[in-house]
Design an enzyme around this catalytic site. Sequence first.
Site, PDB file in Angstrom:
ATOM      1  N   SER A   1      45.547  44.294  28.095  1.00 23.63           N
ATOM      2  CA  SER A   1      45.832  43.206  29.003  1.00 23.63           C
ATOM      3  C   SER A   1      47.317  42.971  29.227  1.00 23.63           C
ATOM      4  O   SER A   1      47.705  42.273  30.166  1.00 23.63           O
ATOM      5  CB  SER A   1      45.212  41.915  28.455  1.00 23.63           C
TER       6      SER A   1
ATOM      7  N   LYS B   1      55.154  38.338  27.662  1.00 25.42           N
ATOM      8  CA  LYS B   1      53.820  38.243  28.251  1.00 25.42           C
ATOM      9  C   LYS B   1      53.493  36.781  28.540  1.00 25.42           C
ATOM     10  O   LYS B   1      53.793  35.901  27.751  1.00 25.42           O
ATOM     11  CB  LYS B   1      52.795  38.845  27.294  1.00 25.42           C
TER      12      LYS B   1
ATOM     13  N   SER C   1      45.422  45.919  23.544  1.00 26.02           N
ATOM     14  CA  SER C   1      46.130  45.430  24.728  1.00 26.02           C
ATOM     15  C   SER C   1      47.618  45.725  24.752  1.00 26.02           C
ATOM     16  O   SER C   1      48.273  45.507  25.768  1.00 26.02           O
ATOM     17  CB  SER C   1      45.914  43.922  24.877  1.00 26.02           C
TER      18      SER C   1
END
Length: 488
Positions: free
Chosen positions: A168, A93, A192
């Site tokens: 996210s 990420k 997330s």
Amino acid sequence: MKDTMAASTNTSGSQALGLASLGLAAAAGAIRRGETTSETYTTALLRQARAHADLNAFIAIDEDALLDGARSADKARAAGAEAPLLGVPVGVKDSYLTAGLATSIGLERLARYVPTEDADAVGAIKDAGALVFGKNNLVEMSYGLTGHNERFGQVKNPRAPDRVTGGSSSGSAASVAAAMVPASLGGDTVGSIRVPASFCGVVGFKPTTGRWPRSGVAPISHTLDTTGVFARNVEDCALLDQIVTREHAAESDDGEANLVGARLAFAPRQFLELVDPEVEDRFREVVRQLKDAGAEVFEVDLGKDFNSLIQVATWGIFAHETQGAISEFLALHKIPTTFDEIYEGLKPQLRQAWEHIVLPGGAGATSVQQYKAALDVSRPEILRRLNQAFVNQGAIAILQPTTPCTAPLIGEQEGLRIADQEVSTLALANHTLSASSVGLPGISLPAGLSRAGLPIGVELDAPLASDRALLNLSRRIERILGTLPPTL
């Protein structure tokens, strides 16, 4: 991405697809045994990433450096080197610092920022021989649950590209579901990891808060943040957990699919009141399957005010800690921007949200007194109620649908409806908030598909620090529920 494919290997398209579908442990084993090479496997993944570039799952991939790393891993293996992930690419990420590879945190102003250090979790997988495949797209500053990014594009769901991925950690989930990588590191503050895992039909593991290192990862809340992982099966999550925590003695797994003796709780009053009917139907079918496999599944009631308690406390902590956490992170790692500059550059709807709940004096900001009450009163009360199931009634996990609906349409994410009620996108985290509020380990497993072919997830939350037991339980449940193949 540069066109280096043809020169790097002669692997056929069908062979490349077969390689790309390998999971983390399977790929590591194939490379270790000499059944394939890191270069060949990496090239297959790059082909898959190129074929699915329209999903916007990655912000940055340095193909030349990646293939050089794969060749170096092959040379090391030929020389006798051993490492559990030698030559296996993993997604990361783009909130994790990565030395030599751009780290944007989803922001336009940091699009060309290249750190000189790795986040601790990245360092751990590199020490195990893994390669950083690329940086996954995410919601700006990890502040959102649908996968929309103004600068780098909406991440699209590989199972249905007109649907959101969840956020996210949107690109991380999409890249694993689409076989671009066998696993990806993500982050979870209120859901997330687990929300995107549910929507994309992969496994998403949130460890006990503090179990995995967080240094070098852009924060939201020091109380709630945790790093974690996406993979296509539980075994691969357990392998990453062992590597990142550097714990070498994993609990044994007997390979059984039965659940005899396993006591599992679920709370219909708290987790089934605002749920789409199809999700509830599938969840109740999962409960039946687990009972048929020998589990003792019983109902608990966490109190009529439980949902409001976790909502107020968790979102209040989340918003109150954001400005301080980000400012400290930027200063500590000498990142060339400031909180004020980030705020001014946010997309309008996110800037308005920060003005309302993050900035001191905002109309919805949490006061110092409210914040302290959330930490000192609400969190202990939430844990007390959960422990009624864990301690008093012997549950080893609490079950619920991971998300109250399947993945919404991209065009409808601002007008979300669940069970015929209009709700905000924050409702996508209604069920994941529970574990986040007090730091429990949680995992989302694929539990089948809706009539429209959209994934439905089931979440298991376990007592604090029982991560290994949760992963072993999840392996057994996975053998009953199955997994979803990647979208090739």
